[in-house]
Write a protein that holds these residues in place. Structure first.
Motif, PDB file in Angstrom:
ATOM      1  N   GLU A  34      80.821  49.714  36.546  1.00 30.78           N
ATOM      2  CA  GLU A  34      80.154  50.979  36.845  1.00 30.78           C
ATOM      3  C   GLU A  34      78.714  50.757  37.288  1.00 30.78           C
ATOM      4  OE1 GLU A  34      81.917  50.357  34.004  1.00 30.78           O
ATOM      5  OE2 GLU A  34      83.676  51.555  34.519  1.00 30.78           O
ATOM      6  N   TYR A  35      78.018  49.832  36.624  1.00 31.73           N
ATOM      7  CA  TYR A  35      76.632  49.539  36.989  1.00 31.73           C
ATOM      8  C   TYR A  35      76.554  48.944  38.396  1.00 31.73           C
ATOM      9  CZ  TYR A  35      72.088  47.414  37.310  1.00 31.73           C
ATOM     10  OH  TYR A  35      70.843  47.045  37.758  1.00 31.73           O
ATOM     11  N   LEU A  37      78.731  49.190  40.857  1.00 27.16           N
ATOM     12  CA  LEU A  37      79.066  50.231  41.841  1.00 27.16           C
ATOM     13  C   LEU A  37      77.875  51.164  42.074  1.00 27.16           C
ATOM     14  CD1 LEU A  37      82.708  51.335  41.024  1.00 27.16           C
ATOM     15  CD2 LEU A  37      81.821  50.674  43.260  1.00 27.16           C
ATOM     16  N   LYS A  38      77.240  51.601  41.009  1.00 22.53           N
ATOM     17  CA  LYS A  38      76.089  52.495  41.125  1.00 22.53           C
ATOM     18  C   LYS A  38      74.970  51.823  41.917  1.00 22.53           C
ATOM     19  CE  LYS A  38      72.813  55.087  38.295  1.00 22.53           C
ATOM     20  NZ  LYS A  38      72.365  55.373  36.931  1.00 22.53           N
ATOM     21  N   GLU A  39      74.704  50.562  41.638  1.00 26.55           N
ATOM     22  CA  GLU A  39      73.635  49.840  42.317  1.00 26.55           C
ATOM     23  C   GLU A  39      73.966  49.616  43.791  1.00 26.55           C
ATOM     24  OE1 GLU A  39      69.768  48.182  42.173  1.00 26.55           O
ATOM     25  OE2 GLU A  39      70.860  49.638  40.988  1.00 26.55           O
ATOM     26  N   LYS A  41      75.884  51.453  45.669  1.00 21.23           N
ATOM     27  CA  LYS A  41      75.780  52.760  46.337  1.00 21.23           C
ATOM     28  C   LYS A  41      74.326  53.168  46.522  1.00 21.23           C
ATOM     29  CE  LYS A  41      80.348  54.354  44.986  1.00 21.23           C
ATOM     30  NZ  LYS A  41      81.141  55.305  44.188  1.00 21.23           N
ATOM     31  N   ARG A  42      73.485  52.842  45.570  1.00 18.68           N
ATOM     32  CA  ARG A  42      72.052  53.140  45.701  1.00 18.68           C
ATOM     33  C   ARG A  42      71.459  52.335  46.857  1.00 18.68           C
ATOM     34  NH1 ARG A  42      67.088  51.345  44.525  1.00 18.68           N
ATOM     35  NH2 ARG A  42      67.804  49.410  43.576  1.00 18.68           N
ATOM     36  N   ILE A  62      82.008  47.708  47.509  1.00 20.53           N
ATOM     37  CA  ILE A  62      82.316  49.010  46.891  1.00 20.53           C
ATOM     38  C   ILE A  62      83.810  49.268  46.929  1.00 20.53           C
ATOM     39  CG2 ILE A  62      82.081  51.511  47.215  1.00 20.53           C
ATOM     40  CD1 ILE A  62      79.124  50.908  48.078  1.00 20.53           C
ATOM     41  N   GLU A  66      86.137  49.667  43.627  1.00 15.88           N
ATOM     42  CA  GLU A  66      86.818  50.957  43.392  1.00 15.88           C
ATOM     43  C   GLU A  66      88.329  50.783  43.232  1.00 15.88           C
ATOM     44  OE1 GLU A  66      85.277  53.462  46.533  1.00 15.88           O
ATOM     45  OE2 GLU A  66      83.708  54.230  45.192  1.00 15.88           O
TER      46      GLU A  66
END
Length: 68
Positions: A34-35, A37-39, A41-42, A62, A66
């Motif tokens: 999750e971290y 993926l979040k990074e 995407k950021r 990504i 996913e």
């Protein structure tokens, strides 16, 4: 440790629940799925929006994450 993807000189790896990307020298990228993926995407939206090369790499990883 398992390699999830090797793409354009960058390697997405997993060691149990810890994910990391080898080959990125300017940032330490490691943590939960999750971290990461979040990074990614950021970076895609805030950092590399004008860098087609890095956008391609971020989008690739990504998609791989996913599907996990």
């Amino acid at each position: 440790m398992s390699i999830l993807s090797n793409y354009k000189g960058f390697v997405l790896c997993r060691n149990k629940d810890f994910y990391f990307i080898k080959g990125i020298d300017y940032a330490d990228v490691g943590g939960t799925k999750e971290y990461i993926l979040k990074e990614l995407k950021r970076w895609k939206n805030e950092v590399d929006s004008n860098n087609k090369y890095m956008l391609d790499i971020e989008n690739h990883f990504i998609q791989i994450l996913e599907r996990q």
